[in-house]
Scaffold this motif. Sequence first.
Motif, mmCIF file in Angstrom:
data_model
loop_
_atom_site.group_PDB
_atom_site.id
_atom_site.type_symbol
_atom_site.label_atom_id
_atom_site.label_comp_id
_atom_site.label_asym_id
_atom_site.label_seq_id
_atom_site.Cartn_x
_atom_site.Cartn_y
_atom_site.Cartn_z
ATOM 1 N N THR A 42 -22.618 -30.483 -26.183
ATOM 2 C CA THR A 42 -22.931 -29.380 -25.382
ATOM 3 C C THR A 42 -23.905 -29.563 -24.381
ATOM 4 O O THR A 42 -25.151 -30.465 -24.729
ATOM 5 C CB THR A 42 -23.492 -28.045 -26.429
ATOM 6 N N THR A 43 -24.078 -28.795 -23.217
ATOM 7 C CA THR A 43 -25.247 -28.810 -22.284
ATOM 8 C C THR A 43 -25.968 -27.542 -22.683
ATOM 9 O O THR A 43 -26.796 -27.282 -21.919
ATOM 10 C CB THR A 43 -24.647 -28.950 -20.619
ATOM 11 N N SER A 44 -25.714 -26.700 -23.410
ATOM 12 C CA SER A 44 -26.338 -25.253 -23.630
ATOM 13 C C SER A 44 -27.113 -25.636 -24.834
ATOM 14 O O SER A 44 -26.711 -25.427 -25.827
ATOM 15 C CB SER A 44 -25.325 -24.242 -23.643
ATOM 16 N N PHE A 45 -28.677 -25.979 -24.629
ATOM 17 C CA PHE A 45 -29.382 -25.905 -25.676
ATOM 18 C C PHE A 45 -30.547 -25.603 -25.300
ATOM 19 O O PHE A 45 -31.075 -25.568 -24.242
ATOM 20 C CB PHE A 45 -29.495 -27.391 -26.204
ATOM 21 N N GLY A 46 -31.539 -25.154 -26.290
ATOM 22 C CA GLY A 46 -32.867 -24.748 -26.118
ATOM 23 C C GLY A 46 -33.797 -25.781 -26.440
ATOM 24 O O GLY A 46 -33.595 -27.180 -26.383
ATOM 25 N N GLU A 47 -35.270 -25.583 -26.324
ATOM 26 C CA GLU A 47 -36.175 -26.376 -26.601
ATOM 27 C C GLU A 47 -36.413 -26.941 -27.972
ATOM 28 O O GLU A 47 -36.576 -28.355 -28.094
ATOM 29 C CB GLU A 47 -37.663 -25.919 -26.096
ATOM 30 N N GLN A 48 -36.173 -26.506 -28.853
ATOM 31 C CA GLN A 48 -36.107 -26.487 -30.298
ATOM 32 C C GLN A 48 -34.701 -26.953 -30.918
ATOM 33 O O GLN A 48 -33.701 -26.204 -30.699
ATOM 34 C CB GLN A 48 -36.684 -25.438 -31.195
ATOM 35 N N LEU A 49 -34.444 -28.111 -31.321
ATOM 36 C CA LEU A 49 -33.160 -28.609 -31.910
ATOM 37 C C LEU A 49 -33.180 -28.539 -33.485
ATOM 38 O O LEU A 49 -34.277 -28.738 -34.161
ATOM 39 C CB LEU A 49 -33.078 -30.063 -31.505
ATOM 40 N N TYR A 50 -32.260 -28.367 -34.078
ATOM 41 C CA TYR A 50 -31.967 -28.525 -35.471
ATOM 42 C C TYR A 50 -31.780 -29.883 -35.791
ATOM 43 O O TYR A 50 -31.662 -30.763 -35.155
ATOM 44 C CB TYR A 50 -30.831 -27.891 -35.669
ATOM 45 N N PRO A 51 -32.157 -30.094 -37.182
ATOM 46 C CA PRO A 51 -32.234 -31.597 -37.693
ATOM 47 C C PRO A 51 -30.546 -32.178 -37.478
ATOM 48 O O PRO A 51 -30.358 -33.252 -37.724
ATOM 49 C CB PRO A 51 -32.456 -31.611 -39.221
ATOM 50 N N PHE A 52 -29.605 -31.309 -37.404
ATOM 51 C CA PHE A 52 -28.330 -31.952 -37.201
ATOM 52 C C PHE A 52 -27.920 -31.786 -35.784
ATOM 53 O O PHE A 52 -26.568 -31.809 -35.351
ATOM 54 C CB PHE A 52 -27.493 -30.912 -38.147
ATOM 55 N N GLU A 53 -28.713 -31.787 -35.013
ATOM 56 C CA GLU A 53 -28.512 -31.668 -33.611
ATOM 57 C C GLU A 53 -29.378 -33.073 -32.697
ATOM 58 O O GLU A 53 -30.489 -33.419 -33.230
ATOM 59 C CB GLU A 53 -28.769 -30.565 -32.627
ATOM 60 N N VAL A 54 -28.671 -33.752 -31.895
ATOM 61 C CA VAL A 54 -29.286 -34.858 -31.281
ATOM 62 C C VAL A 54 -29.247 -34.649 -29.726
ATOM 63 O O VAL A 54 -28.209 -34.730 -29.111
ATOM 64 C CB VAL A 54 -28.460 -36.325 -31.816
ATOM 65 N N LEU A 55 -30.392 -35.010 -29.274
ATOM 66 C CA LEU A 55 -30.352 -34.941 -27.817
ATOM 67 C C LEU A 55 -29.990 -36.227 -27.090
ATOM 68 O O LEU A 55 -30.425 -37.130 -27.720
ATOM 69 C CB LEU A 55 -32.099 -34.613 -27.237
ATOM 70 N N VAL A 56 -29.238 -36.314 -26.257
ATOM 71 C CA VAL A 56 -28.614 -37.650 -25.536
ATOM 72 C C VAL A 56 -28.987 -37.253 -24.100
ATOM 73 O O VAL A 56 -28.330 -36.686 -23.253
ATOM 74 C CB VAL A 56 -27.117 -37.783 -25.716
ATOM 75 N N PRO A 57 -29.815 -37.924 -23.672
ATOM 76 C CA PRO A 57 -30.386 -37.843 -22.327
ATOM 77 C C PRO A 57 -29.175 -38.424 -21.316
ATOM 78 O O PRO A 57 -28.474 -39.519 -21.660
ATOM 79 C CB PRO A 57 -31.721 -38.596 -22.080
ATOM 80 N N ALA A 58 -28.936 -37.832 -20.101
ATOM 81 C CA ALA A 58 -27.787 -38.316 -19.401
ATOM 82 C C ALA A 58 -27.963 -39.889 -18.754
ATOM 83 O O ALA A 58 -27.246 -40.594 -18.668
ATOM 84 C CB ALA A 58 -27.716 -37.591 -18.058
ATOM 85 N N GLU A 59 -29.208 -40.095 -18.653
ATOM 86 C CA GLU A 59 -29.681 -41.551 -17.840
ATOM 87 C C GLU A 59 -29.247 -42.689 -18.872
ATOM 88 O O GLU A 59 -29.449 -43.709 -18.479
ATOM 89 C CB GLU A 59 -31.070 -41.395 -17.603
ATOM 90 N N GLU A 60 -29.024 -42.121 -20.154
ATOM 91 C CA GLU A 60 -28.717 -43.026 -21.074
ATOM 92 C C GLU A 60 -27.292 -43.727 -21.444
ATOM 93 O O GLU A 60 -27.123 -44.761 -21.965
ATOM 94 C CB GLU A 60 -29.411 -42.868 -22.502
ATOM 95 N N CYS A 61 -26.488 -42.926 -20.710
ATOM 96 C CA CYS A 61 -24.989 -43.120 -21.014
ATOM 97 C C CYS A 61 -24.097 -42.366 -19.657
ATOM 98 O O CYS A 61 -24.737 -42.257 -18.663
ATOM 99 C CB CYS A 61 -24.522 -42.566 -22.055
ATOM 100 N N ALA A 62 -23.119 -42.309 -20.142
ATOM 101 C CA ALA A 62 -22.158 -41.603 -18.874
ATOM 102 C C ALA A 62 -22.008 -40.181 -18.568
ATOM 103 O O ALA A 62 -21.242 -39.802 -18.195
ATOM 104 C CB ALA A 62 -20.744 -42.397 -18.804
ATOM 105 N N LEU A 63 -22.893 -39.485 -19.146
ATOM 106 C CA LEU A 63 -23.092 -37.864 -19.122
ATOM 107 C C LEU A 63 -23.501 -37.546 -17.729
ATOM 108 O O LEU A 63 -24.476 -38.421 -17.415
ATOM 109 C CB LEU A 63 -23.657 -37.448 -20.320
ATOM 110 N N ARG A 64 -22.986 -36.497 -17.277
ATOM 111 C CA ARG A 64 -23.357 -36.008 -16.073
ATOM 112 C C ARG A 64 -24.827 -35.164 -16.348
ATOM 113 O O ARG A 64 -25.466 -34.964 -15.325
ATOM 114 C CB ARG A 64 -22.312 -34.999 -15.538
ATOM 115 N N GLU A 65 -25.052 -34.453 -17.425
ATOM 116 C CA GLU A 65 -26.380 -33.669 -17.611
ATOM 117 C C GLU A 65 -26.625 -34.355 -19.130
ATOM 118 O O GLU A 65 -26.048 -34.577 -20.044
ATOM 119 C CB GLU A 65 -25.797 -32.325 -17.751
#
Length: 88
Positions: free
Chosen positions: A19-42
Amino acid sequence: MQNDVGNANAPTTIVVPFTTSFGEQLYPFEVLVPAEECALREDSVALCSQIRTISTEHRINENLGSIPHDRIDEVDTALEYSLGLTEI
């Protein structure tokens, strides 16, 4: 997230939705994947609490790429938390 044997032989595959809809605080079962690391647009978050099995024939149209191995390690850990294989 499915293993290579399953990917080669099954008509389905196991996926972790993003998802691209997320807040500042993530749960332990969520992982941030920055767009610059892969083929994501966001910048996106892997929702490891929402894994699902999908048809490769009807739902997979193209391979958009992959995420870096260090992120895969984070996803593996988040999946363990989500499935209750590791205590949070």
